[in-house]
Design an enzyme around this catalytic site. Structure first.
Site, PDB file in Angstrom:
ATOM      1  N   GLN A  31       0.821  -1.229   0.000  1.00 22.97           N
ATOM      2  CA  GLN A  31       0.000   0.000   0.000  1.00 22.97           C
ATOM      3  C   GLN A  31       0.845   1.264   0.000  1.00 22.97           C
ATOM      4  OE1 GLN A  31      -3.219   0.295  -0.428  1.00 22.97           O
ATOM      5  NE2 GLN A  31      -3.870  -1.825  -0.183  1.00 22.97           N
ATOM      6  N   SER A  82       3.076  -4.711  -5.151  1.00 28.36           N
ATOM      7  CA  SER A  82       2.055  -5.250  -6.063  1.00 28.36           C
ATOM      8  C   SER A  82       1.644  -4.200  -7.097  1.00 28.36           C
ATOM      9  CB  SER A  82       0.837  -5.663  -5.231  1.00 28.36           C
ATOM     10  OG  SER A  82      -0.245  -5.968  -6.077  1.00 28.36           O
ATOM     11  N   GLY A  83       1.667  -4.584  -8.378  1.00 26.33           N
ATOM     12  CA  GLY A  83       1.424  -3.634  -9.460  1.00 26.33           C
ATOM     13  C   GLY A  83       0.027  -3.039  -9.501  1.00 26.33           C
ATOM     14  N   HIS A  84      -0.992  -3.849  -9.165  1.00 30.66           N
ATOM     15  CA  HIS A  84      -2.353  -3.326  -9.394  1.00 30.66           C
ATOM     16  C   HIS A  84      -2.781  -2.295  -8.357  1.00 30.66           C
ATOM     17  CE1 HIS A  84      -4.928  -5.741  -6.469  1.00 30.66           C
ATOM     18  NE2 HIS A  84      -3.807  -6.402  -6.395  1.00 30.66           N
ATOM     19  N   THR A 109       7.980 -19.913 -16.936  1.00 34.42           N
ATOM     20  CA  THR A 109       8.282 -18.919 -17.974  1.00 34.42           C
ATOM     21  C   THR A 109       7.776 -17.549 -17.527  1.00 34.42           C
ATOM     22  OG1 THR A 109       8.035 -20.646 -19.609  1.00 34.42           O
ATOM     23  CG2 THR A 109       7.960 -18.381 -20.423  1.00 34.42           C
ATOM     24  N   CYS A 132     -10.015  -9.053  -0.109  1.00 35.59           N
ATOM     25  CA  CYS A 132     -10.099 -10.513  -0.014  1.00 35.59           C
ATOM     26  C   CYS A 132     -10.857 -10.971   1.231  1.00 35.59           C
ATOM     27  CB  CYS A 132      -8.730 -11.169  -0.100  1.00 35.59           C
ATOM     28  SG  CYS A 132      -7.467 -10.270   0.682  1.00 35.59           S
TER      29      CYS A 132
HETATM   30  C1  LIG Z   1      -0.998  -4.573   2.513  1.00 34.92           C
HETATM   31  C2  LIG Z   1      -1.298  -5.577   1.459  1.00 34.92           C
HETATM   32  N1  LIG Z   1      -0.498  -6.630   1.308  1.00 34.92           N
HETATM   33  C3  LIG Z   1      -0.717  -7.567   0.372  1.00 34.92           C
HETATM   34  C4  LIG Z   1      -1.790  -7.482  -0.475  1.00 34.92           C
HETATM   35  C5  LIG Z   1      -2.004  -8.541  -1.531  1.00 34.92           C
HETATM   36  O1  LIG Z   1      -1.659  -8.046  -2.792  1.00 34.92           O
HETATM   37  P1  LIG Z   1      -2.163  -8.774  -4.138  1.00 34.92           P
HETATM   38  O2  LIG Z   1      -3.594  -8.407  -4.297  1.00 34.92           O
HETATM   39  O3  LIG Z   1      -1.288  -8.208  -5.199  1.00 34.92           O
HETATM   40  O4  LIG Z   1      -1.947 -10.214  -3.935  1.00 34.92           O
HETATM   41  C6  LIG Z   1      -2.674  -6.408  -0.343  1.00 34.92           C
HETATM   42  C7  LIG Z   1      -3.873  -6.326  -1.207  1.00 34.92           C
HETATM   43  O5  LIG Z   1      -4.871  -5.746  -0.835  1.00 34.92           O
HETATM   44  C8  LIG Z   1      -2.419  -5.423   0.635  1.00 34.92           C
HETATM   45  O6  LIG Z   1      -3.229  -4.371   0.795  1.00 34.92           O
END
Ligand SMILES: Cc1ncc(COP(=O)(O)O)c(C=O)c1O
Length: 384
Positions: free
Chosen positions: A178, A198-200, A236, A323
């Site tokens: 974050q 994390s890219g997204h 790959t 999640c």
């Molecule tokens: C603090 C934190 N760590 C890890 C993740 C997991 O990242 P990813 O969605 O790329 O698996 C998130 C996703 O919300 C996050 O907010």
């Protein structure tokens, strides 16, 4: 549509999508192949790694591409646990980590490791005193997030890193999913051994990310079977996705200052507005928090009901991490912050902004909440 759930994910930059599409068309070779198509893909991969390394002030050999934050966290934590289990079997993390850290730690507990979950104060922040008390002869890893995904609270990773430098045996992992592109973090001076990104979360594509692994830090892979990613992740490489990740990371860093001052201004305004509302408690620390996340507890409401009512008006916010948001339980982060008895733990709402958020979006949110909250409270009172 008003999208205020940028901690869950962000809309990719058009340039990022363009890079991905173009790379798929032009550089589809396998980077391990010896022919020209392979070399072209390998060059693109190498260039992407160099770009990320430059942004981190690191070496290209310290960047391991993964599918995102969850995989990076798993690789870091399980990787260290497996590589160092002969030296000790104790890990330290915090009670407010993302599930990809907490559940990895819980899994390791089932196979013989012990884990200390550091508590947080009412602002959601861990303390160095608690860290000092938690360290034992058996400790091999400390894993602490930089920016909390639900409240935006910034953890004292700088202080922790400084303190941990004297423990030769302990490796320091930071989940910076974050924080990347939003809150400065100098991996080198803080003394971080492993760092997840994390890219997204910064307008890159889903399924992209990397783990920084300091040179000389040994970890065990999760996926075996090939020599890719310095023997740490077989398979790959998704070269087009990796190229698009480098593009997103570069854009995030280039736009950081300008975006952050806009975000900070908007967050300050939201702070003041929420502070002035009856029965609303701001859970995000005023000073030590990231510019894009704002978490509030709205008394006598249920977050799911508010989220739905806002969604009906095409305004999209959330409560917990994406999640965990479909599970009916309370937010683990707010529970750690306030305890089981406190209503604030059950009524948290998260508003997370991006460079795309406008003043008009915030006005629409405020107007919608002013209308919805009294109705939801009234309904709740009638029912009870
Ligand atoms: C603090 C934190 N760590 C890890 C993740 C997991 O990242 P990813 O969605 O790329 O698996 C998130 C996703 O919300 C996050 O907010």
């Amino acid at each position: 549509m008003i999208y205020l759930d940028n901690s869950a994910t962000t809309e990719p930059y058009p340039e990022v999508i363009h890079t991905f599409v173009t790379a798929n068309e032009r550089y589809f070779g396998n980077p391990s192949s010896l022919h020209q198509k392979g070399s072209e893909a390998e060059n693109l991969l190498r260039e992407a790694r160099r770009t990320i390394a430059r942004l981190l002030n690191a070496q290209p050999s310290e960047v391991v591409f993964t599918s995102g934050g969850s995989e990076s966290n798993n690789l870091a934590i399980q990787g260290i646990a497996r590589a160092r289990e002969k030296r000790g079997r104790h890990l330290i993390t915090t009670a407010v980590e993302h599930p990809s850290v907490l559940e990895t730690c819980e899994y390791l507990e089932t196979v013989g490791f012990s884990v200390t979950y550091l508590p947080v104060n009412e602002e959601g922040v861990v303390s160095l005193t608690d860290l000092k008390q938690a360290i034992t002869e058996e400790t091999i890893l400390v894993s602490v997030m930089h920016v909390n995904h639900e409240t935006g609270a910034i953890q004292p990773v700088l202080e922790f890193g400084e303190y941990l430098k004297k423990f030769e045996k302990i490796r320091f992992h930071v989940d910076n999913v974050q924080g990347f592109g939003k809150v400065n973090l100098d991996i080198q001076s803080v003394g971080i051994d492993l760092c997840s990104v994390s890219g997204h979360k910064f307008h890159g594509l889903k399924g992209t990310g990397f783990l920084y692994v300091r040179s000389g830090v040994n970890i065990q892979p999760l996926v075996f079977g090939g020599g890719q990613e310095f023997q740490l992740r077989a398979g790959t490489e998704n070269v087009p996705a990796i190229a698009s990740l480098a593009k997103a990371a570069r854009m995030a860093m280039e736009k950081k200052e300008i975006q952050n001052s806009k975000l900070a201004r908007m967050k300050q305004e939201l702070f003041e507005w929420f502070d002035a509302q009856e029965g609303v408690h701001v859970n995000t620390p005023r000073e030590t928090s990231a510019p894009h996340i704002m978490n509030v507890s709205i008394e006598r409401t249920m977050p799911e009901v508010l989220i739905q009512a806002l969604s009906n008006k095409d305004i999209h916010v959330s409560s917990k991490s994406a999640c965990a948001s479909k599970q009916p339980s309370k937010s683990a982060v707010l529970l750690a912050q306030f305890g089981e008895e406190d209503e604030r733990a059950a009524t948290g709402l998260r508003v997370s902004m991006s460079w795309q958020t406008s003043q008009a979006d915030l006005e629409a949110l405020k107007a919608a909440l002013s209308q919805i909250v009294p109705q939801v409270r009234e309904m709740k009172e009638v029912k009870s």
